[in-house]
Design a protein around this motif. Structure first.
Motif, short mmCIF file in Angstrom:
data_model
loop_
_atom_site.label_atom_id
_atom_site.label_comp_id
_atom_site.label_asym_id
_atom_site.label_seq_id
_atom_site.Cartn_x
_atom_site.Cartn_y
_atom_site.Cartn_z
N SER A 211 -9.12 87.48 13.17
CA SER A 211 -9.27 87.81 14.59
C SER A 211 -10.47 87.08 15.20
O SER A 211 -10.36 86.51 16.30
CB SER A 211 -9.45 89.32 14.75
OG SER A 211 -9.79 89.66 16.08
N GLN A 214 -9.64 83.34 15.52
CA GLN A 214 -8.72 83.05 16.61
C GLN A 214 -9.42 83.10 17.97
O GLN A 214 -9.22 82.21 18.82
CB GLN A 214 -7.56 84.05 16.58
CG GLN A 214 -6.47 83.74 17.60
CD GLN A 214 -5.14 84.36 17.24
OE1 GLN A 214 -5.04 85.10 16.26
NE2 GLN A 214 -4.11 84.03 17.99
N ARG A 250 -1.97 79.86 8.23
CA ARG A 250 -2.00 80.49 9.56
C ARG A 250 -3.19 79.97 10.36
O ARG A 250 -3.07 79.71 11.57
CB ARG A 250 -2.08 82.01 9.39
CG ARG A 250 -2.17 82.78 10.70
CD ARG A 250 -0.99 82.53 11.60
NE ARG A 250 -1.15 83.17 12.90
CZ ARG A 250 -0.75 82.64 14.04
NH1 ARG A 250 -0.14 81.45 14.05
NH2 ARG A 250 -0.92 83.27 15.19
N LEU A 251 -4.34 79.81 9.73
CA LEU A 251 -5.50 79.26 10.42
C LEU A 251 -5.19 77.86 10.97
O LEU A 251 -5.52 77.54 12.11
CB LEU A 251 -6.70 79.18 9.47
CG LEU A 251 -7.53 80.44 9.25
CD1 LEU A 251 -8.62 80.16 8.23
CD2 LEU A 251 -8.14 80.93 10.56
N ILE A 254 -3.08 78.11 14.01
CA ILE A 254 -3.83 78.55 15.20
C ILE A 254 -4.59 77.37 15.80
O ILE A 254 -4.64 77.20 17.02
CB ILE A 254 -4.79 79.69 14.83
CG1 ILE A 254 -4.01 80.94 14.45
CG2 ILE A 254 -5.74 80.00 15.99
CD1 ILE A 254 -4.86 82.07 13.86
N HIS A 258 -4.05 75.79 19.65
CA HIS A 258 -5.09 75.64 20.66
C HIS A 258 -5.39 74.18 20.98
O HIS A 258 -6.11 73.90 21.95
CB HIS A 258 -6.37 76.35 20.20
CG HIS A 258 -6.28 77.84 20.22
ND1 HIS A 258 -6.03 78.55 21.37
CD2 HIS A 258 -6.40 78.77 19.25
CE1 HIS A 258 -6.01 79.85 21.10
NE2 HIS A 258 -6.23 80.00 19.80
#
Length: 409
Positions: A211, A214, A250-251, A254, A258
């Motif tokens: 969290s 992100q 997943r990182l 992300i 962005h």
């Protein structure tokens, strides 16, 4: 008579003679543990590292670096002490201390003030105003429990704070170090050192880190969009996340979502990942390195990690712990460790970040050793995202002047 056997007190006093005297009085009163600090900065550093509030702080007011009133403010905001006794040689200053405690709500109890030199009967009289058992219970409840933290995570109460890093040679802002912070609806801002120890080994540590990452990546993109295109960001990843390839993928997703350049981001691992030679974590760090990200190690302390262990990981950055950095210009043994760490990193073509820089003389020493980046109270405290642009505008000149000074504070 109160039983202080299970309680911890801290004396904050710049005079060694007075410090020893006050510590002796607290031991005579029955405190099971008595900590000492030479000034406000030293006190905050030790209390922050302890992770648990002390039952009592006994502090002077007139101290170099950070005076007692500023220390009291931090103790209130960070909930690092359950009760307070203030001592001073000047009666007027005692009134200032009492007024500072009356200004705003606080969970910390003011037991009273006393003129120096402090006498045992006066200390006993002040301690009589407190309930040792209640203070001990308060110290334990001041540390958030795992259930409270998990509920806060579900309610999105955690957010990133950003600590500026400057170029040691020129004073230019080069990047920010991301800190997990908890904006509690009742207790205000709670630092990571107060809640992360509770989460170690729990199922919540990885979601919390994800969290924070992100939110931080979204902010980095926003800063790049307004023209801060050279700004980089260092984000710490716990061992639990680093060991999970799905989390790593997943990182990366992300970052792609962005649209942030991989070279702008450094993922930092705990030093323990290197010392334990965790194969999954090191393999995942190598995977991130191959994708163009920077890889760093956080809180490095010379002697805990060998050069061979450092070489196992594709590091681009080494962040040296404040324990080595702070007052290295005044401590020859510490300076030797600092120089050794920087030289070892440079031999492996790893850039060095010095954390916890508090004094201009330490910054000058870092420059003489060829350290690339620095962060700490001398530069700026961690701040919310909305404060960074204003801080940059207000501090460009100060930072350039700071790095131009040879050895001063």
């Amino acid at each position: 008579m109160q039983d202080w056997t299970n309680c911890t007190a801290m004396v904050v006093e710049d005079s060694a003679v007075q410090r020893d005297h006050m510590a002796g009085l607290l031991r005579q009163a029955g405190f099971g543990q008595v900590l000492v600090a030479c000034d406000g900065i030293d006190a905050l550093r030790k209390l922050d590292a302890r992770g648990l509030p002390v039952e009592l702080v006994l502090t002077d007011l007139d101290m170099p670096g950070m005076d007692g009133l500023e220390l009291i403010r931090h103790l209130k905001e960070l909930e690092l002490a359950c009760s307070l006794v203030v001592a001073s040689a000047r009666e007027g200053r005692l009134g200032e201390a009492a007024a500072s405690m009356a200004d705003g709500a606080t969970r910390m109890q003011m037991l009273g003030t006393a003129l120096k030199p402090l006498h045992f009967d006066v200390l006993q009289s002040l301690l009589a105003h407190a309930d040792a058992q209640a203070l001990s219970a308060g110290a334990m409840t001041a540390v958030p429990g795992s259930e409270e933290i998990e509920a806060a995570l579900a309610q999105q109460q955690f957010l990133p704070y950003f600590e500026p890093r400057i170029e040691v040679a020129g004073g230019l802002l080069r990047g920010v170090d991301v800190h997990a912070s908890w904006l509690h609806p009742e207790r205000g801002l709670i630092r990571a050192s107060r809640f992360l120890p509770t989460l170690q080994g729990s199922a919540s540590i990885a979601p919390l880190a994800m969290s924070i990452a992100q939110q931080a990546l979204a902010q980095l993109k926003a800063w790049h969009d307004i023209g801060l295109v050279t700004l980089t960001m260092s984000i710490r990843l716990p061992a639990e996340l680093l060991a999970d390839r799905r989390m790593i993928d997943r990182l990366c997703a992300i970052v792609h979502e962005h649209g942030v350049a991989h070279r702008s981001i450094t993922w930092e691992c705990p030093e323990a990942v290197l010392t334990s030679a965790a194969p999954l974590s090191i393999a995942n760090l190598a995977h991130l390195s191959l994708r163009g990200f920077g890889i760093g190690v956080a809180g490095y302390r010379a002697g805990q990690t060998s050069q061979q262990q450092l070489a196992r990981c594709p590091l681009t950055e080494l962040r040296i712990d404040h324990v080595i950095v702070n007052e290295a210009s005044q401590q020859p043994a510490r300076a030797a460790l600092l120089q050794q760490s920087i030289e070892a990193a440079h031999q492996m073509r790893i850039a060095v970040v010095a954390e916890g820089v508090e004094h201009g003389s330490d910054l000058a020493l870092l420059r003489s050793y060829g350290c690339e980046l620095a962060q700490g109270p001398l530069v700026a405290a961690p701040m919310p995202a909305q404060a960074l642009v204003g801080w940059i505008k207000g501090n460009r000149r100060r930072l350039k002047e700071l790095v131009a000074v040879e050895g001063g504070d």
